[in-house]
Design a protein around this motif. Structure first.
Motif, PDB file in Angstrom:
ATOM      1  N   ALA A  14       1.185  -0.918  -0.300  1.00 12.75           N
ATOM      2  CA  ALA A  14      -0.411  -0.536  -0.332  1.00 12.75           C
ATOM      3  C   ALA A  14       0.663   1.563   0.012  1.00 12.75           C
ATOM      4  O   ALA A  14       0.121   2.343  -0.693  1.00 12.75           O
ATOM      5  CB  ALA A  14      -0.833   0.154   0.471  1.00 12.75           C
ATOM      6  N   ALA A 241       0.712   4.227   5.520  1.00 10.37           N
ATOM      7  CA  ALA A 241       0.588   3.043   5.573  1.00 10.37           C
ATOM      8  C   ALA A 241       1.190   2.321   5.452  1.00 10.37           C
ATOM      9  O   ALA A 241       2.230   1.463   5.267  1.00 10.37           O
ATOM     10  CB  ALA A 241       0.682   2.722   4.149  1.00 10.37           C
ATOM     11  N   GLY A 496      -4.048   0.545   3.071  1.00 15.10           N
ATOM     12  CA  GLY A 496      -3.746  -0.848   3.340  1.00 15.10           C
ATOM     13  C   GLY A 496      -3.980  -1.217   5.066  1.00 15.10           C
ATOM     14  O   GLY A 496      -5.260  -0.753   4.787  1.00 15.10           O
ATOM     15  N   ALA A 517      -5.494  -2.969  -0.794  1.00 14.74           N
ATOM     16  CA  ALA A 517      -4.287  -2.719  -1.023  1.00 14.74           C
ATOM     17  C   ALA A 517      -3.356  -1.382  -1.846  1.00 14.74           C
ATOM     18  O   ALA A 517      -3.434  -0.756  -2.332  1.00 14.74           O
ATOM     19  CB  ALA A 517      -2.370  -2.830  -0.582  1.00 14.74           C
ATOM     20  N   GLY A 521      -4.087   2.384  -1.776  1.00 15.62           N
ATOM     21  CA  GLY A 521      -2.837   2.996  -2.567  1.00 15.62           C
ATOM     22  C   GLY A 521      -2.023   3.570  -3.482  1.00 15.62           C
ATOM     23  O   GLY A 521      -1.850   4.927  -3.358  1.00 15.62           O
TER      24      GLY A 521
END
Length: 534
Positions: A14, A241, A496, A517, A521
């Motif tokens: 992520a 993250a 994430g 993720a 992300g």
């Protein structure tokens, strides 16, 4: 003090995707990692990403659609997926995979035939099509960074392993080629490719940088303060993250819905991002959930200074094995997907107020060992730390179970295995159940059902663990974090396992962690680069 447009905390899938996405959008990016190594738990994983309606499935002739992907998630969500999140995830897979293929070194391909984890639910795919993995990546491309990535070298792809439908054997010529060219697969390949993309965009991770506090101007997040007192300012936004909180016993006690021990992740996942977001007034969501998985401990082995564990995926799925609780009784479909098994381990007895099924025992016989091995050992070998006895009665006494109960349990299971139907827990009924079982009999219940009738008999204790927690600050579809009042916190984003899981309690299929993720992300990095405007 360093200054950037975007600051990203964490270098798992992520965080790396967020950093690369923001940099590709034209932002200057500071990427910081708490550990001395980069990649986090992603590097320990298979690197598989679950992405409904992906380009690789379409190219392989697999029929899928956004509507089917959303319907599947909603059929499993129990109302825990926040409005719009499933649509954003499934609707974003094409954009993300196109971007990865054209703008980054990360190239994905289909893991053929890998079923969804609940394929018989509406919108599910019994024949697979939604799980993809990174192609082999040459670590020589990383220069000095090649030795600064978490995990161990694995020169395989999931599709080549028994878990992914393969044999686990690569021909000697191909194995030698991969060795010479320093080619790797699985989670480290994903991180290696994303890292190469970041380096190509001028983003070089800073390791050993433990973030402890967000810097705010009023309610606007302006940067981050680190444990050593240094700071990094962010003109447009900070993306958290940092992974989950499974290694913090207080947070685990306060938030998770049931017992969890021996987490199968990097021990730096101690909830740093969660604490920073809470201090900034973030609203939390999905806090009781984790990516559950049964494990056994590996006596005498350590990993990152902690007790090493083995993910018990195939051993409990193969024929001639069952799981029994402390009463000596089966309590679930042993071949069900690992995340769903969390519910079985968390069953609380209302009378004695105990979790009878955690820990439990995996029981298997000599024929199982002869044909399959297991616990990283080849066929014909059983671990020397497994309990062993000549009869079921003797084994029952070894594990402190009433012998007559264990014998009745095995006798009943053997009868159902002979009939090819598990009348108690429907083991083998789902297309998923036998996929990582005995491929000679797949599809069909024979890939996972088989009697335990040849001594000696073995027992290995199992615990419910996690591949990471999945609760954190609630966000919108672009990762912008909400306050407790539901308003955005300007300049703060999450992605994430550090965000409230966008798929709720659902683990859709192999790669159900990394798929979201990558998508969120990417979205968070883009949004942060634009100052929250997409």
């Amino acid at each position: 003090m360093a200054e950037f447009d975007v600051v990203v905390l964490g270098t798992g899938a992520a965080g790396m995707t967020a950093a690369l996405s923001a940099a590709d959008a034209g932002a200057s990016v500071g990427l910081f990692e708490k550990s001395s190594l980069i990649g986090g738990t992603t590097c320990l994983s298979s690197g598989v990403a679950w992405l409904p309606d992906n380009r690789y499935a379409r190219e392989a002739g697999v029929e899928d659609s956004r509507a089917e992907g959303v319907r599947y998630l909603e059929s499993l969500s129990r109302g825990m997926i926040r409005p719009g999140m499933a649509e954003a995830f499934v609707g974003g897979t094409s954009e993300v995979t196109d971007w990865l293929e054209t703008r980054t070194p990360l190239h994905l391909s289909l893991v053929p035939g890998y079923p969804d984890y609940h394929p018989e639910h509406p919108g599910g795919k019994p024949q697979g099509g939604r799980s993809v993995e990174p192609e082999l990546f040459a670590f020589d491309e990383l220069g000095a960074w090649a030795d600064r990535i978490e995990g161990r070298t694995r020169r395989m792809m999931v599709r080549e392993t028994p878990v992914g439908g393969g044999t686990g054997v690569v021909g000697p010529d191909e194995a030698n080629r991969r060795e010479r060219q320093h080619l790797e697969g699985l989670g480290r390949a994903m991180i290696g490719a994303l890292l190469k993309g970041c380096l190509d965009h001028g983003v070089e991770p800073v390791t050993g940088a433990a973030a402890v506090e967000l810097i705010q101007d009023g309610n606007v997040v302006r940067g981050v303060r680190f444990a050593d007192g240094s700071t990094a300012t962010a003109r447009h936004g900070v993306v958290i993250a940092t992974g989950g909180f499974e290694w913090d016993s207080d947070l685990v006690r306060d938030f998770l819905r049931g017992p969890m021990s021996y987490p199968a992740t990097v021990p730096t996942n101690t909830g740093d991002g969660l604490r920073m977001a809470m201090k900034a007034g973030a609203r939390l969501g999905n806090m009781r959930e984790a990516w559950w998985v049964p494990v056994c401990v590996l006596p005498g082995q350590r990993n990152h200074g902690e007790q090493a564990v083995h993910l018990v995926l195939r051993e409990r799925t193969l024929p001639r094995s069952i799981m029994v609780n402390r009463a000596g009784e089966r309590f679930t479909n042993e071949a069900a997907n690992y995340n769903a098994l969390g519910g079985a381990f968390h069953r609380l007895d209302p009378s004695d107020f105990d979790y009878l099924n955690d820990p439990c025992w995996l029981i298997f016989d000599a024929r199982h060992v002869e044909e399959y091995g297991g616990f990283t050992l080849p066929p014909g070998q059983a671990p020397d730390w497994a309990l062993r006895a000549g009869t079921l009665g003797e084994l029952a006494r070894e594990i402190d179970v009433e012998p007559a109960t264990l014998e009745r349990t095995v006798e009943r299971f053997n009868g159902m295995a002979a009939d090819g139907v598990d009348a108690d827990f429907a083991r083998g009924a789902s297309a998923y159940d036998g996929f990582v079982g005995d491929k000679r009999y797949y599809p069909g219940a024979g890939s996972t059902l088989g009697p335990l009738d040849e001594g000696p008999y073995y027992a290995v204790q199992l615990h419910i663990s996690t591949l990471g927690t999945k609760g954190g600050p609630q966000t919108d579809v672009d990762g912008s974090v909400f306050t407790v009042d539901g308003e955005p916190i300007p300049g703060l984003f999450a992605a994430g396992n550090a965000m409230a899981g966008p798929t709720g309690m659902v683990y859709g299929g192999a790669g159900g962690t990394l798929g979201p993720a990558l998508v969120f992300g990417y979205r968070a990095g883009r949004a942060a680069a634009s100052g929250g405007r997409r």
